[in-house]
Design a protein around this motif. Structure first.
Motif, PDB file in Angstrom:
ATOM      1  N   THR A  76     -88.676  76.390  70.275  1.00  0.00           N
ATOM      2  CA  THR A  76     -89.556  75.800  71.888  1.00  0.00           C
ATOM      3  C   THR A  76     -91.059  75.596  71.051  1.00  0.00           C
ATOM      4  O   THR A  76     -91.915  74.922  71.787  1.00  0.00           O
ATOM      5  N   ALA A  77     -91.497  76.868  71.108  1.00  0.00           N
ATOM      6  CA  ALA A  77     -92.721  76.969  71.675  1.00  0.00           C
ATOM      7  C   ALA A  77     -93.863  76.186  70.163  1.00  0.00           C
ATOM      8  O   ALA A  77     -95.148  76.023  70.272  1.00  0.00           O
ATOM      9  N   ALA A  78     -93.649  76.501  69.182  1.00  0.00           N
ATOM     10  CA  ALA A  78     -93.927  76.119  68.063  1.00  0.00           C
ATOM     11  C   ALA A  78     -93.438  74.348  68.168  1.00  0.00           C
ATOM     12  O   ALA A  78     -94.832  73.830  67.532  1.00  0.00           O
ATOM     13  N   THR A  79     -92.874  73.987  68.416  1.00  0.00           N
ATOM     14  CA  THR A  79     -92.848  72.324  68.710  1.00  0.00           C
ATOM     15  C   THR A  79     -93.817  71.976  69.176  1.00  0.00           C
ATOM     16  O   THR A  79     -94.527  71.276  69.332  1.00  0.00           O
ATOM     17  N   ALA A  80     -94.353  72.883  70.494  1.00  0.00           N
ATOM     18  CA  ALA A  80     -95.324  72.198  71.393  1.00  0.00           C
ATOM     19  C   ALA A  80     -96.787  72.259  71.203  1.00  0.00           C
ATOM     20  O   ALA A  80     -97.718  71.438  70.719  1.00  0.00           O
ATOM     21  N   ASP A  81     -96.889  73.894  70.028  1.00  0.00           N
ATOM     22  CA  ASP A  81     -98.068  74.551  69.347  1.00  0.00           C
ATOM     23  C   ASP A  81     -98.524  73.403  68.392  1.00  0.00           C
ATOM     24  O   ASP A  81     -99.581  72.496  67.805  1.00  0.00           O
ATOM     25  N   LEU A  82     -97.764  72.901  67.849  1.00  0.00           N
ATOM     26  CA  LEU A  82     -97.622  72.917  65.992  1.00  0.00           C
ATOM     27  C   LEU A  82     -97.400  70.966  66.467  1.00  0.00           C
ATOM     28  O   LEU A  82     -97.563  69.818  65.892  1.00  0.00           O
ATOM     29  N   ARG A  83     -96.540  70.584  67.678  1.00  0.00           N
ATOM     30  CA  ARG A  83     -96.057  68.683  67.755  1.00  0.00           C
ATOM     31  C   ARG A  83     -95.512  68.159  66.758  1.00  0.00           C
ATOM     32  O   ARG A  83     -95.857  67.209  66.342  1.00  0.00           O
TER      33      ARG A  83
END
Length: 51
Positions: free
Chosen positions: A22-29
């Motif tokens: 979840t954090a990665a999808t936000a950070d990496l868009r």
């Protein structure tokens, strides 16, 4: 290392890695589907354990 730490609790490992996803999808868009296999695909599944 994570498998060793979470070995007896694979559900806890799944929850931890899902939070990382979840954090990665936000950070990496990036769409979650694009990163799902990388974050969760390698976790041993109880149905696939050899007895």
């Amino acid at each position: 290392m994570l498998l060793r730490e979470y070995g007896p609790q694979p559900a806890n490992l799944s929850v931890y890695l899902a939070a990382c996803l979840t954090a990665a999808t936000a950070d990496l868009r990036a769409p979650p589907a694009a990163l799902r296999e990388r974050f969760l695909g390698w976790i041993p599944h109880p149905r696939h354990r050899a007895f």
